[in-house]
Design an enzyme around this catalytic site. Structure first.
Site, PDB file in Angstrom:
ATOM      1  N   GLY A   1      12.631  -9.832 128.430  1.00 17.00           N
ATOM      2  CA  GLY A   1      11.583  -9.586 127.566  1.00 17.00           C
ATOM      3  C   GLY A   1      11.241 -10.105 126.526  1.00 17.00           C
ATOM      4  O   GLY A   1      10.320 -11.373 125.925  1.00 17.00           O
ATOM      5  N   CYS A   2      12.207 -10.009 125.282  1.00 15.64           N
ATOM      6  CA  CYS A   2      12.340 -10.230 123.712  1.00 15.64           C
ATOM      7  C   CYS A   2      13.091 -11.498 123.330  1.00 15.64           C
ATOM      8  O   CYS A   2      12.225 -12.354 122.806  1.00 15.64           O
ATOM      9  CB  CYS A   2      12.460  -9.061 122.833  1.00 15.64           C
ATOM     10  SG  CYS A   2      12.559  -7.213 123.329  1.00 15.64           S
ATOM     11  N   THR A   3      13.854 -11.637 124.662  1.00 18.13           N
ATOM     12  CA  THR A   3      14.331 -13.552 124.486  1.00 18.13           C
ATOM     13  C   THR A   3      13.057 -14.026 125.039  1.00 18.13           C
ATOM     14  O   THR A   3      13.223 -15.152 124.152  1.00 18.13           O
ATOM     15  CB  THR A   3      15.832 -12.892 125.774  1.00 18.13           C
ATOM     16  OG1 THR A   3      16.215 -12.493 125.371  1.00 18.13           O
ATOM     17  CG2 THR A   3      15.992 -14.767 125.620  1.00 18.13           C
TER      18      THR A   3
END
Length: 165
Positions: A50-52
């Site tokens: 999700g952060c990527t």
């Protein structure tokens, strides 16, 4: 909780520039806000899906921020050395700020206390700080992840508004 209209809490942390493993230098928010709108994009952890996806959405939309001389910084509790590896791996075109001691996430009140039921990280959130050091936009995740392209577009609109003030 830091809200729109509040003075942004100042901080000094290591900044990972991404050009090399040891590309680390001090970053003080107060030294940079006068340069134009500043986007602080807090995220839980580098190398997670999700952060990527979120940081790559910022990467792919950087021209909208460049047009109004805005600075974008990812903020996480990861060490700056791992942030440098991640910046290079994902070809991110903006630096990361390492809140390794968790002071910034507490100052902005965006603490996710139990990622995977065991570690404290940044809650996914975005703040826009204008050239006077005032928060002009605030978004904090509630529930599922948003459509990151829509979120980045909304942030870009808020930055454009902050730039004309």
């Amino acid at each position: 909780m830091v809200d729109v209209g509040d003075e942004a809490p100042d901080f000094t942390v290591p900044k990972a520039g991404g050009t090399a493993y040891n590309d680390v230098e001090p970053f003080a928010l107060a030294d940079h806000v006068a340069e134009g709108p500043t986007v602080l994009a807090f995220f839980p952890a580098a190398f997670t899906s999700g952060c990527t996806e979120e940081m790559c959405a910022f990467r792919d939309s950087m021209s909208a921020f460049d047009e109004v001389d805005a600075r974008v910084y990812g903020v996480s509790v990861d060490l700056p050395f791992s942030q440098n590896v991640w910046i290079r791996q994902e070809e991110l075109n903006f630096p990361m700020l390492s809140d390794w001691d968790h002071e910034v996430i507490h100052a902005y009140d965006v603490v996710l206390e139990d990622m995977y039921g065991m570690i404290e990280v940044a809650q996914r959130s975005v703040f826009v700080v204008d050239a006077d050091g005032v928060v002009t936009y605030r978004w904090v995740r509630e529930g599922d992840n948003p459509d990151f392209e829509d979120l980045v577009s909304e942030v870009a609109d808020a930055v454009a508004e902050a730039a004309v003030r």
